[in-house]
Motif scaffolding. Structure first.
Motif, PDB file in Angstrom:
ATOM      1  N   ALA A 143      16.801  11.956  11.665  1.00 50.33           N
ATOM      2  CA  ALA A 143      16.887  12.649  10.409  1.00 50.33           C
ATOM      3  C   ALA A 143      17.129  14.058  11.816  1.00 50.33           C
ATOM      4  N   ALA A 194      15.423  14.080   6.124  1.00 54.08           N
ATOM      5  CA  ALA A 194      15.306  15.088   6.739  1.00 54.08           C
ATOM      6  C   ALA A 194      16.600  16.025   5.673  1.00 54.08           C
ATOM      7  N   LYS A 195      17.056  15.094   4.880  1.00 50.83           N
ATOM      8  CA  LYS A 195      18.564  15.911   4.324  1.00 50.83           C
ATOM      9  C   LYS A 195      17.683  14.992   2.999  1.00 50.83           C
ATOM     10  N   HIS A 235      12.117  21.092  -1.259  1.00 52.85           N
ATOM     11  CA  HIS A 235      13.527  21.723  -0.015  1.00 52.85           C
ATOM     12  C   HIS A 235      14.794  22.437  -0.591  1.00 52.85           C
ATOM     13  N   ALA A 252      17.897  18.110  10.770  1.00 50.86           N
ATOM     14  CA  ALA A 252      16.834  18.980  10.950  1.00 50.86           C
ATOM     15  C   ALA A 252      16.534  19.022  12.944  1.00 50.86           C
ATOM     16  N   GLY A 266      20.547  14.294   9.875  1.00 53.78           N
ATOM     17  CA  GLY A 266      20.241  14.649   8.746  1.00 53.78           C
ATOM     18  C   GLY A 266      20.232  16.906   8.934  1.00 53.78           C
ATOM     19  N   VAL A 282       9.321  16.773  -0.635  1.00 48.69           N
ATOM     20  CA  VAL A 282       9.860  17.196  -0.073  1.00 48.69           C
ATOM     21  C   VAL A 282      11.425  17.290  -0.677  1.00 48.69           C
ATOM     22  N   ASN A 323       8.301  23.483   5.307  1.00 49.79           N
ATOM     23  CA  ASN A 323       8.630  23.027   4.465  1.00 49.79           C
ATOM     24  C   ASN A 323      10.020  22.004   5.977  1.00 49.79           C
ATOM     25  N   GLY A 324       8.555  21.229   6.486  1.00 46.73           N
ATOM     26  CA  GLY A 324       9.118  20.105   6.655  1.00 46.73           C
ATOM     27  C   GLY A 324       8.555  18.286   6.724  1.00 46.73           C
ATOM     28  N   VAL A 325       9.021  17.685   7.480  1.00 44.43           N
ATOM     29  CA  VAL A 325       8.214  16.144   7.211  1.00 44.43           C
ATOM     30  C   VAL A 325       8.042  15.678   8.196  1.00 44.43           C
ATOM     31  N   LYS A 333      11.734  19.967  12.043  1.00 45.85           N
ATOM     32  CA  LYS A 333      11.069  20.077  10.800  1.00 45.85           C
ATOM     33  C   LYS A 333      11.198  18.832  10.690  1.00 45.85           C
ATOM     34  N   PHE A 334      11.132  17.973  11.939  1.00 45.54           N
ATOM     35  CA  PHE A 334      10.530  16.456  11.380  1.00 45.54           C
ATOM     36  C   PHE A 334      10.173  16.151  12.433  1.00 45.54           C
TER      37      PHE A 334
END
Lengths: 376, 269
Positions: A70, B81-82, B268, A75, A73, B265, A51-53, A26-27
């Motif tokens: 990340a 990420a969050k 999400h 991910a 967080g 983002v 839906n990833g970065v 996801k990252f």
């Protein structure tokens, strides 16, 4: 969308991208560097739809730092680089080991030292992967030899980094990264996720034994977790002056990987019991494999995982062998570790075919070396 | 919220020296955080390495105590990420401006939503008082025994030039203004920096004829000039020399779109 099951003709680096997406990455944070750039480009394209970065950072130190952030967080996070960038990342790799952060690093190895040969393959970072950051720590590293393994072993990297809370490495090289070949995407993949703190699960019985891997406290869930690279107790209390806390912590970080070699190590054995065995990994095993499949007197142990060192299969290959040839694209890195295990297992003659310059050893070079050893 | 809910009492005693400015900064921050109505459970405090970067470990919330200089890079990954988390970075002059300088300017440029509190004590305190990138010209430190021949960085001006959404600088002497700016920074979307010029009597003051913390606060009082009251461009400059001045105030307050909005983002969840 992840790639649908089926057969594809792709580049090794693209297979790595698909493997990462299939694992649920996801990252991704990256910095352009040959010969790994296609992984960053592929994920820049594909992560958005998942839906990833995707993030292009200011340098490789920032990449690995953002990836660790990340991961906290919650991910699944990765980065990809090559030698010079890998050298910059060493500081944070030690941090990931100490703070037990699941992260995946792809190193598409090129010729070093320094800027070296940007477009050519090497296996010069094998020992750096294990020993690059300061202090005692363990990592998990896989060495793909084919386009298919760029996919499969990327998935394994994610699975094992999540399972053991360690940095996991895909040690590819320019040869495999830029190789085009067949990729079979299976119908079903085994994907492992980290064990989160505070969530009761039905599969707890399958956890890593001996309580060596602690549940992961994802941020923002009220755990009040303290994550630090300093010597700390299990509750995150900083105790840099307490020798017992330090000793217990560092021993556990190493034990959780070393005690589970059986679970982690992957290899391929051809012609087991041959008097002449070749031990190799990654793209330098390709020429050796051709020799071993054609010559009934020559066997091959191809290591798919190299850290922690697969001592059991090496000893198994060495027990019945009179001579062992190790093929590497460096001046001998895994060679000395393999030699130690092989000689302990009773094989006296262990020699190295070392190839520098950017191309893996060819079958004729392997045969020539075997002849000089009196094998064929 | 009670102030004792904000701190991890079980981590006391803390590592800060008597007279250190970190306590003042933490108290101002607690007030600003409380007034802004933020929740500890939804906030992560990130620190690098150094005295200032130890602050997150004393706050009763999730803490990420990272490597030297990289706090902003770690915070960037965490926030993206969050995106629902509030991310606050505590850092110092050496951590932010020297070893982490590249991450600092690129953090301002990228404009990811985070609040950065930089406690600038003009010295490497934890390692015993070596010159930092903000040590004033001709001041003493253990690595500048003949006086510091370099000239200091202006962290706030760098942040403005690099594109941060909110930048303010105060000293530990102006607690009310500092608290107000911290609150503004916490409420700002995008990259917000509050630089606090703070006293390190143990390792800075002692070697520069200000061993008593009150002497350092007197120095801050008599040498600060509010930015909005600075008359000329020449005055609108900080070099932190005793002969010079410390320019304080809000340096910028703007609303460039933050990175999360730009890449979408936030949706999400």
């Amino acid at each position: 969308m992840t790639i649908p099951p089926g057969e594809y003709f792709v580049q090794g680096n693209d297979a790595c991208v698909e493997g990462a997406l299939a694992s649920g990455v996801k990252f991704f944070a990256g910095y352009p560097i040959t010969p790994s750039t296609e992984i960053a480009e592929g994920l820049a394209q594909r992560l958005k739809g998942q839906n990833g970065v995707f993030l292009q950072m200011e340098d490789e130190i920032a990449c690995i730092s953002a990836v660790i952030g990340a991961s906290w967080g919650g991910a699944k996070a990765m980065t990809a680089t090559s030698g010079p960038g890998f050298s910059l990342m060493q500081e944070a790799i030690g941090y990931a080991a100490m703070s037990e952060t699941p992260v995946v690093l792809v190193n598409v190895m090129r010729g070093g030292p320094s800027t070296g040969q940007p477009t050519k393959a090497s296996q010069g970072d094998v020992m750096q992967t294990k020993w690059g950051s300061h202090g005692d720590y363990q990592v998990i590293a896989f060495a793909p030899a084919t386009v298919q393994e760029m996919f499969d072993l990327t998935v394994e990297c994610f699975n094992y980094s999540e399972k053991y809370r360690v940095p996991a490495f895909l040690l590819s090289d320019a040869e495999v990264g830029h190789m085009r070949g067949l990729l079979r995407v299976p119908e079903k993949l085994n994907v492992i996720d980290r064990k989160e703190m505070g969530i009761r699960r039905t599969d707890e019985a399958y956890d890593v034994p001996d309580d060596l891997v602690k549940p992961f406290p994802v941020f923002g869930k009220g755990h009040k977790a303290i994550i630090t690279g300093m010597t700390h107790t299990e509750t995150g209390r900083i105790e840099p002056e307490d020798s017992k806390v330090h000793s217990d912590l560092v021993r556990r970080l190493n034990e959780k990987v070393l005690r589970n070699r059986k679970d982690i190590n992957k290899w391929e054995m051809i012609g087991e019991g041959s008097k002449t065995m070749i031990i190799s990994y990654g793209s330098s095993a390709l020429g050796a494999k051709e020799v071993a499949t054609k010559d009934p007197n020559v066997g091959l142990l191809r290591l798919k995982s190299i850290w922690p060192l697969p001592e059991e299969p090496i000893a198994q290959a060495a027990r019945g062998a009179q001579r062992i040839l190790v093929c590497e694209m460096n001046l001998g890195q895994l060679f000395f570790s393999i030699k130690r295990v092989a000689q302990d297992a009773g094989c006296k003659q262990v020699e190295l075919l070392s190839k520098l310059g950017g191309e893996p050893p060819t079958p004729s070079e392997v045969r020539h070396k075997l002849r000089s050893m009196g094998a064929v | 919220m009670d102030i004792f809910e904000f701190y991890r009492k079980d981590r006391w005693p803390h590592v800060f020296c008597p007279g250190c400015g970190n306590g003042t900064v933490m108290n101002c921050f607690f007030r600003a955080f409380n007034e802004a109505g933020l929740s500890l459970d939804n906030t992560v405090f990130v620190g690098g390495i150094g005295c200032s970067s130890r602050v997150p470990l004393y706050i009763n919330s999730d803490a990420l105590h990272t490597t030297h200089g990289r706090a902003i890079a770690f915070a960037t990954g965490l926030k993206l990420a969050k995106p629902g988390l509030k991310v606050v970075v505590f850092t110092g002059d050496g951590d932010l401006g020297a070893i982490g300088g590249n991450h600092f300017i690129n953090g301002c440029r990228r404009n990811v939503d985070m609040t950065v509190i930089c406690i600038n004590n003009n010295i490497y305190g934890m390692t015993g008082g070596q010159a930092s990138i903000t040590t004033p010209h001709d001041f003493q430190s253990t690595t500048t025994p003949y006086g510091n021949k370099e000239y200091p960085f202006d962290l706030a001006e760098i942040a403005v030039a690099a594109g941060a959404n909110y930048v303010a600088r105060w000293t530990t002497r102006q607690v009310h203004e500092l608290t107000k700016s911290m609150k503004s920074a916490l409420q700002k979307r995008g990259f917000a920096l509050v630089e606090v010029v703070s006293q390190c009597p143990t390792n800075f003051g002692r070697r520069n004829k200000m061993a008593d913390p009150s002497q350092m606060l007197e120095w801050f009082k008599s040498n600060t000039v509010r930015r909005d009251k600075a008359k000329s461009a020449e005055l609108d400059h900080v070099d932190l020399n005793l002969a010079g001045q410390i320019t304080v105030g809000e340096f910028v307050d703007r609303n460039r779109e933050c990175y999360e909005e730009l890449i979408g983002v936030e949706k999400h969840g």
